[in-house]
Write a protein that holds these residues in place. Sequence first.
Motif: not given
Length: 586
Positions: A539-545
């Motif tokens: 699954d996709f996970q949020p990461i800092p950009c």
Amino acid sequence: MAEDKQNESKISLLDENKENSPDGGLGLEILQIIKESQQQHGLRHGDYQRYRGYCSRRLRRLRKTLGFKMGNRHKFIGKKITVEMLSDSRYLLLVLMEAERAWSYAMQLKQEANTEPRKRFHLLARLRKAAKHSVKLEKLCESPNVDAKTKLEAQAYTAYLTGMVEFELQEWKRAMEAFNKCKTIYEKLASAFTEEMAVLYRQRVDEISPNIRYCAYNIGDQNAINDLMQMRLTGGGGGMMAEKLEALITQARTKQAATMSEVEWRGRTVPVKIDKARIFLLGLADNEAAIAQASNEETKEHLYETLLAECRDTIQAVREELKSETKQRERSSDPESGKVSNLQFLHSYLTYIKLCTLVKRNESMAHTLQAKLKEPEADENKRGPRPQDLIRLYDIILQSLAELSTLQGLEDDHAFQKEVSLKILVYKAYRCFFIAQSYVLVKKWSEALVLYERVLKYAKEVQSKAKNLNNSLKDLPDVQELIADVNAEKYSLQAAAILGESTFRTHCFLPPLCSRLETFRLDPALVGKQPNLVQFPPDFQPIPCKPLFFDLALNHVAFPPLDDKVEQKGKGGLTGYIKGIFGFGS
């Protein structure tokens, strides 16, 4: 050649182990040695030349080992093996190999004599040579140093080769006496020794029996022809004897063919003037009876091939006559030239026999494959029969039936055309059934179900049409049995489809193993081809950009003038140069 040398070394070791018999005398397993040598060095495929080469090489090795050389490379010095020299059983083996070499050369010449008749003289000379060596072996075995079993085997071997010589010379009575002596000795040996050796002796007796009956027939025993026919059915009399059996049967039919003048088919009587056609039609009933009585599938297949070969030759002979008849009819102004002639109708009848035989042969092969399909596979690595093999057979059957419907002279025979169309429907149903089974193997449930419905449609159509035709289904496969099989397959297909769908859902909606390690659950999918171990793709996970900066005030800033800061260039020319020298411009 490497394999031959390995086999030869194995047999040499075997012979050395058998050198002495239990009673202390010299012993030699004559029949076992020659059978093993023949099977391992060419005779399994009828290659007598290869076996003769093996005998020559073995003789050379034996002479070198025993120090029994015939001179040197420059001069030949003949030597004879005497009774006083029998201190080793390999001296007996030396004489045996000389006889086998001469016999194998004779059999090679017998094969070549079919196209080159003059080789028959050389063949007889080599057979006499082999018999001479066997007599020499028998005399050596009369020594008190040789055990009783070897003496009996040597006598049987001599009787066999003597019978072969007399058989080729067509001295039937003397050949029969020699073969009977050989048979009696081997039967006595079979009853006196272990079962393993007895099997070998009985096989030799079975090989000799057709020769004995053939000699009896030529002497005048008319009952022997029935025994020969029975041996032909059981697969006896192979090799050279099979050719003599076929020639004998053809000769007997030729004598009877003189009384046959016509044949009746489809309500029409046709005169048969061609001798080849008479012989074939006279033996047709016997051939069909022989196929029905065949003991195994291999024999049945051989008889089918023999019948088809005879039928093709007969059709070719009729076709040649038909060409000349067609030319004559074209030249003459016969008002009945448009009708189907008797010769053309005979050609259609023979073609009908050929096509029907093809259908029966392929149907017999299909029955054999169906029986193998129902058996469980003993070896998973070995490829067994598949439904696709049966589809090919039924394609050939349908092609033969399509040719039947186009035979000349039967276009207006409506009963015949209806029978052929009924047969086509039956075999279409069977072909469709095995296509459906091939789809089941690849789990295409919907396609298989549609094909099963079409099988039922064909079968019901056959049943409705068969009511108007008497005895049309007598020689055809049972359609009612096919309907029962289709219904059973449909229910199992639906169950397999439901089971497959539930397994798919269970496999898809269960969480992967890595997320339920603390919970015990029986999951058959984990040991299958596609175990659900981890979720893939993850699954996709949020990461800092990565931050991006934009200067929004730049377009609204007024910068101060910088003209006084910019260096101005001096004026050019001579005046500027002078001012620069004296410092006026500074």
